[in-house]
Design a protein around this motif. Structure first.
Motif, short mmCIF file in Angstrom:
data_model
loop_
_atom_site.label_atom_id
_atom_site.label_comp_id
_atom_site.label_asym_id
_atom_site.label_seq_id
_atom_site.Cartn_x
_atom_site.Cartn_y
_atom_site.Cartn_z
N ILE A 149 1.34 -1.57 0.34
CA ILE A 149 -0.52 0.20 0.59
C ILE A 149 0.93 1.45 0.04
O ILE A 149 1.80 1.26 0.99
N GLY A 150 0.71 2.44 -1.08
CA GLY A 150 1.59 3.20 -1.16
C GLY A 150 0.85 4.61 -0.36
O GLY A 150 1.60 5.34 -1.22
N LEU A 151 0.06 4.48 0.24
CA LEU A 151 -0.02 5.35 1.22
C LEU A 151 0.76 6.31 2.80
O LEU A 151 0.00 5.59 3.59
N CYS A 152 1.97 6.65 1.81
CA CYS A 152 2.99 6.52 3.10
C CYS A 152 3.65 7.36 1.97
O CYS A 152 4.07 7.87 0.74
N PRO A 153 4.76 8.11 3.55
CA PRO A 153 6.00 8.57 2.58
C PRO A 153 7.06 7.95 1.83
O PRO A 153 7.33 6.68 1.76
N ARG A 158 9.85 3.80 -0.90
CA ARG A 158 10.82 3.06 -1.53
C ARG A 158 11.66 1.70 -0.61
O ARG A 158 12.15 0.61 -0.99
N GLU A 159 10.86 1.37 0.70
CA GLU A 159 11.55 0.37 1.62
C GLU A 159 10.55 -0.82 1.14
O GLU A 159 11.00 -2.07 1.15
N PRO A 185 1.51 -3.95 -6.47
CA PRO A 185 0.92 -2.96 -5.42
C PRO A 185 -0.64 -3.12 -5.38
O PRO A 185 -1.02 -3.58 -6.60
N HIS A 186 -0.70 -2.42 -4.14
CA HIS A 186 -1.78 -3.23 -3.70
C HIS A 186 -3.16 -2.65 -4.50
O HIS A 186 -4.45 -3.53 -4.82
N ALA A 187 -3.48 -2.07 -5.44
CA ALA A 187 -4.38 -1.24 -5.72
C ALA A 187 -4.48 0.23 -6.00
O ALA A 187 -3.78 0.91 -5.75
N PRO A 188 -5.03 0.45 -7.60
CA PRO A 188 -4.85 1.85 -7.68
C PRO A 188 -5.54 3.08 -6.94
O PRO A 188 -5.10 4.16 -6.77
N TYR A 189 -6.60 2.78 -5.57
CA TYR A 189 -6.70 3.64 -4.98
C TYR A 189 -6.26 4.13 -3.53
O TYR A 189 -5.90 4.42 -2.84
N THR A 190 -5.35 2.83 -3.18
CA THR A 190 -4.37 2.69 -2.42
C THR A 190 -2.55 2.82 -2.82
O THR A 190 -2.06 2.99 -1.67
N CYS A 191 -2.19 3.75 -3.83
CA CYS A 191 -1.01 3.31 -4.23
C CYS A 191 -0.77 4.60 -5.29
O CYS A 191 -1.97 4.66 -6.77
#
Ligand SMILES: [Zn+2]
Length: 432
Positions: A149-153, A158-159, A185-191
């Protein structure tokens, strides 16, 4: 004794030429080497024989979407909308998961899947080393990926990517080839788009397929339109995800144009009817997808939104729900429903050696106790498997030619310990 023989069985082969064989099957090592009505030619040389007369044999089922460790949250939150369920219930609990929780939650799921006839499962989660170790020990086959999930700094993104790459490299082809890895990648709405592109690039570099959630709810499609001006299929296509061999979970809300594009790009769909019904996400357009030539398979999603991992439930639902929704009782007939869980699964995960009983293919198969009231009379065994059977009828399971369930008991896993540890994990998570 690498070669052994099941005699006088009923075999549902999934082979179009002869879907049901009453006869014999010979396994040598990890392969099926013979299946047919005649006694095998080398019959006298084979010392190990199994009496198959009271059993029905079929290919092991392939569950193409799930999050095994979430079995710890079965029954924790039911009857909520997807976004509320995720944000208010699942994510706060999952944030507390440790390695031990993932280990025992996954063990619980693997136990349930094996005992109900699933021989291969797709798992998208984190702490995937734990998942891979369970798969290795259990004898099961797994297609595993670190779902991010890409909702993060950006630094955390990168980690996560580095973790996903390392896991994919470390475990692809492990456990005698029973483990395959993908990028997810988890989903378009979380990444965010750049995060998805970074995964696509990594998948290119590692030459691995990709998997993601897509178009599960109407709200998600609308959000995608608002943020990116595109529906999810066009969005992911533009980000290059479909330039890889890939498959998406759910794909509930699709236009005709989107179905045509998925077919053109060779993107497969994991259909999760129980989870979609429970979260009121809608019903995927499976008859239209199949008509367009899209490979469709079945997934349970996690036990938190299903609430079991019995793929026979999914088979039956797939055969029923599309009839109800379309008003056409001829859509998704029994054989097609069974194909979704076998050959469709093999096509989705791109492992053509699975999904059928045929000489030369992998010996991944199951037996069901057909000597029960709901398998009589002997009208049509395929119909019985789809409309009447359940995972509780499964007695024996073989993966890669090795028996992993015998008489309903898992041979390589300590069932009592897994139940006790999973219960303890839940108690700690709920109390902490
Ligand atoms: Zn999912």
């Amino acid at each position: 004794m690498s070669k052994w023989w099941i005699e006088n069985g009923t075999f549902v082969t999934m082979d179009e030429a002869q879907p049901v064989v009453r006869g014999h099957m010979v396994v040598d090592g990890d392969r099926i080497v013979y299946i047919g009505e005649e006694r095998p030619q080398e019959a006298d040389e084979i010392s190990v024989r199994i009496d198959g007369s009271r059993r029905v044999y079929m290919p092991g089922l392939i569950n193409t979407h799930g999050h095994a460790a979430m079995s710890l949250l079965r029954g924790f939150s039911d009857d909520e909308a997807l976004q509320t369920w995720l944000q208010d219930y699942m994510w706060p609990m999952e944030a507390k998961f440790t390695d031990a929780d993932v280990k025992w939650g996954t063990s619980l799921a693997v136990l349930e899947m094996l005992k109900s006839g699933t021989t291969t499962f797709v798992d998208m989660y984190d702490r995937m080393d734990q998942v891979a170790q369970v798969v290795e020990r259990s004898g099961m086959r797994g297609v595993l990926m670190r779902g991010a999930i890409g909702l993060c700094p950006e630094e955390v993104q990168r980690e996560k990517l580095a973790e996903a790459v390392q896991f994919a490299k470390d475990w692809n082809g492990a456990a005698d080839g029973r483990i395959a890895t993908m990028m997810s990648p988890h989903a378009p709405y979380t990444c965010p788009p750049a995060f998805i592109e970074a995964f696509v690039q990594a998948a290119h570099d590692l030459d691995l397929p990709m998997h993601t959630h897509m178009s599960e709810t109407r709200a998600e499609v609308e959000q995608n339109m608002r943020e990116y001006g595109l529906r999810p299929v066009a969005h992911l296509d533009r980000l290059g995800l479909f330039s890889r061999p890939s498959f998406v979970a759910h794909a509930v809300h699709l236009t005709d144009e989107e179905i045509a594009l998925l077919a053109e790009r060779g993107v497969a769909v994991s259909h999760n009817p129980a989870s979609n019904l429970k979260l009121a996400s809608g019903v995927a357009r499976v008859p239209e997808l199949l008509k367009a030539g899209v490979a469709v398979s079945l997934g349970t999603d996690s036990a938190a939104s299903n609430n079991n991992l019995d793929l026979f439930d999914e088979i039956r639902l797939a055969a029923l729900v599309h009839k109800g929704v379309s008003g056409d009782p001829t859509v998704v007939p029994a054989m097609q429903a069974l194909q979704l869980a076998t050959l469709g699964g093999a096509a989705t995960i791109r492992q053509p050696e699975l999904g059928a009983l045929k000489a030369g293919l992998k010996a991944d198969f199951i037996s069901l106790d057909a000597d029960q009231p709901h398998f009589y009379p002997r009208t049509d065994i395929v119909s019985h498997l789809v409309y009447s059977a359940s995972g509780r009828d499964v007695r024996d399971v073989w993966v890669d030619g090795r028996q992993v369930v015998q008489g309903g008991v898992c041979l390589l896993l300590d069932e009592e310990k897994i139940l006790a540890e999973a219960e303890a994990c839940y108690r700690r998570l709920a109390g902490a």
